[in-house]
Design an enzyme around this catalytic site. Sequence first.
Site, short mmCIF file in Angstrom:
data_model
loop_
_atom_site.label_atom_id
_atom_site.label_comp_id
_atom_site.label_asym_id
_atom_site.label_seq_id
_atom_site.Cartn_x
_atom_site.Cartn_y
_atom_site.Cartn_z
N ASN A 106 0.83 -1.20 0.00
CA ASN A 106 0.00 0.00 0.00
C ASN A 106 0.86 1.25 0.00
O ASN A 106 1.96 1.26 0.55
CB ASN A 106 -0.94 0.01 1.22
CG ASN A 106 -1.88 -1.20 1.21
OD1 ASN A 106 -2.11 -1.80 0.15
ND2 ASN A 106 -2.37 -1.57 2.37
N VAL A 107 0.35 2.29 -0.62
CA VAL A 107 1.10 3.56 -0.71
C VAL A 107 0.50 4.60 0.24
O VAL A 107 0.98 5.72 0.30
CB VAL A 107 1.09 4.08 -2.17
CG1 VAL A 107 1.92 3.16 -3.06
CG2 VAL A 107 -0.32 4.25 -2.72
N ASP A 108 -0.53 4.17 1.02
CA ASP A 108 -1.09 5.11 2.00
C ASP A 108 -0.20 5.11 3.25
O ASP A 108 0.76 4.34 3.32
CB ASP A 108 -2.55 4.72 2.35
CG ASP A 108 -2.67 3.33 2.99
OD1 ASP A 108 -3.49 2.52 2.52
OD2 ASP A 108 -1.93 3.06 3.97
N HIS A 123 5.83 -0.40 -2.67
CA HIS A 123 5.34 0.31 -3.86
C HIS A 123 5.37 1.81 -3.72
O HIS A 123 4.72 2.52 -4.48
CB HIS A 123 3.91 -0.16 -4.21
CG HIS A 123 3.88 -1.60 -4.64
ND1 HIS A 123 2.71 -2.32 -4.76
CD2 HIS A 123 4.87 -2.46 -4.97
CE1 HIS A 123 2.98 -3.54 -5.16
NE2 HIS A 123 4.30 -3.67 -5.28
N CYS A 131 10.87 14.64 -8.15
CA CYS A 131 11.18 15.32 -9.41
C CYS A 131 11.64 14.31 -10.46
O CYS A 131 12.48 13.45 -10.16
CB CYS A 131 12.27 16.37 -9.21
SG CYS A 131 12.76 17.13 -10.76
N CYS A 151 9.21 21.12 -9.58
CA CYS A 151 10.28 20.86 -8.61
C CYS A 151 10.82 22.18 -8.07
O CYS A 151 11.25 23.04 -8.85
CB CYS A 151 11.41 20.10 -9.31
SG CYS A 151 12.85 19.87 -8.23
N THR A 192 -4.59 -9.06 0.26
CA THR A 192 -3.94 -8.91 -1.03
C THR A 192 -4.42 -10.01 -1.97
O THR A 192 -4.63 -11.15 -1.55
CB THR A 192 -2.40 -8.92 -0.93
OG1 THR A 192 -1.84 -8.71 -2.23
CG2 THR A 192 -1.87 -10.22 -0.35
N SER A 193 -4.59 -9.64 -3.25
CA SER A 193 -5.00 -10.65 -4.24
C SER A 193 -3.79 -11.54 -4.58
O SER A 193 -3.93 -12.60 -5.16
CB SER A 193 -5.52 -9.95 -5.49
OG SER A 193 -4.54 -9.04 -5.96
#
Length: 253
Positions: A106-108, A123, A131, A151, A192-193
């Site tokens: 997860n990216v949260d 991930h 940038c 940037c 997760t799948s």
Amino acid sequence: MVDSLQDLIQKAAHIIVKSKNLIALTGAGMSAESGIPTFRGENGLWSKYRPEELATPEAFFRNPRFVWEWYAWRIGLVINAKPNPAHKALAELEKMGFLKLTITQNVDNLHERAGTKRLVKLHGDILTARCVSCGYKLHMSEPPKEIPPKCPSCGDIMRPDVVWFGEPLPVKALEKAFEYARRADAIIVVGTSGVVYPAGIIPHVVKNSGGTVIEVNIAESGITEIADIFLKGAAGKVLPELVLEVKRISERT
Ligand code: APR
């Protein structure tokens, strides 16, 4: 006679109390009860959007504004979301000394906000912009006002600091995850799948090294066939019950 969920939770709790190197692998199902949509499954993001149009470098360089508008929406969801009882349960398991590392796809930032310290993000992080030229990183506490953001260091455009399809994963994160997986005697795989690699290989590494695979999911996944214990249910319900059982057992021993 098939074991009831309660019996299976008890079995899983005994494995956790006996474990020396327990790790966890989490996916989007971990944050579903925080209101963050998963990718696959009937209401998943990939049923509404085409990943090739939003989550690849080609899509971004073809139309940075379009991709950033989608990420700005997801950043808003993450910022307004709260860690749910599943995040808190894993943080508790780490605090009790059982959980040695949480590996997330997860990216949260909900694991961090729930108190998990020993965390690897395979991930990337949706709240960081990077940038495209000089690599300068910016933490975002709200969706970017200017799209695409520029940037502050070199003026080129910035991208979400997440791993897109076809891109390599952060090397240090990947090395650490596999190093722990090779040593793990048990893994809890949550939400997760299990169909995206190399993250999806991690439970197989644990299994092949003789470790026990405990899966928490509302439905069967690509991991279920190698799961020693499949706890079918919502992470926000099953994980707190699992931690309660771990507490009960470890107080008795
Ligand atoms: N509790 C437990 N599991 C749940 C819950 C819940 N409340 N809700 C959904 N799930 C399960 C689904 O059954 C499914 O198996 O979570 C899983 C979500 O699967 P995906 O949407 O494929 O998410 P994930 O496995 O994390 O995707 C991996 O794919 O798109 C890329 O980079 C993206 O990190 C993501 C990767």
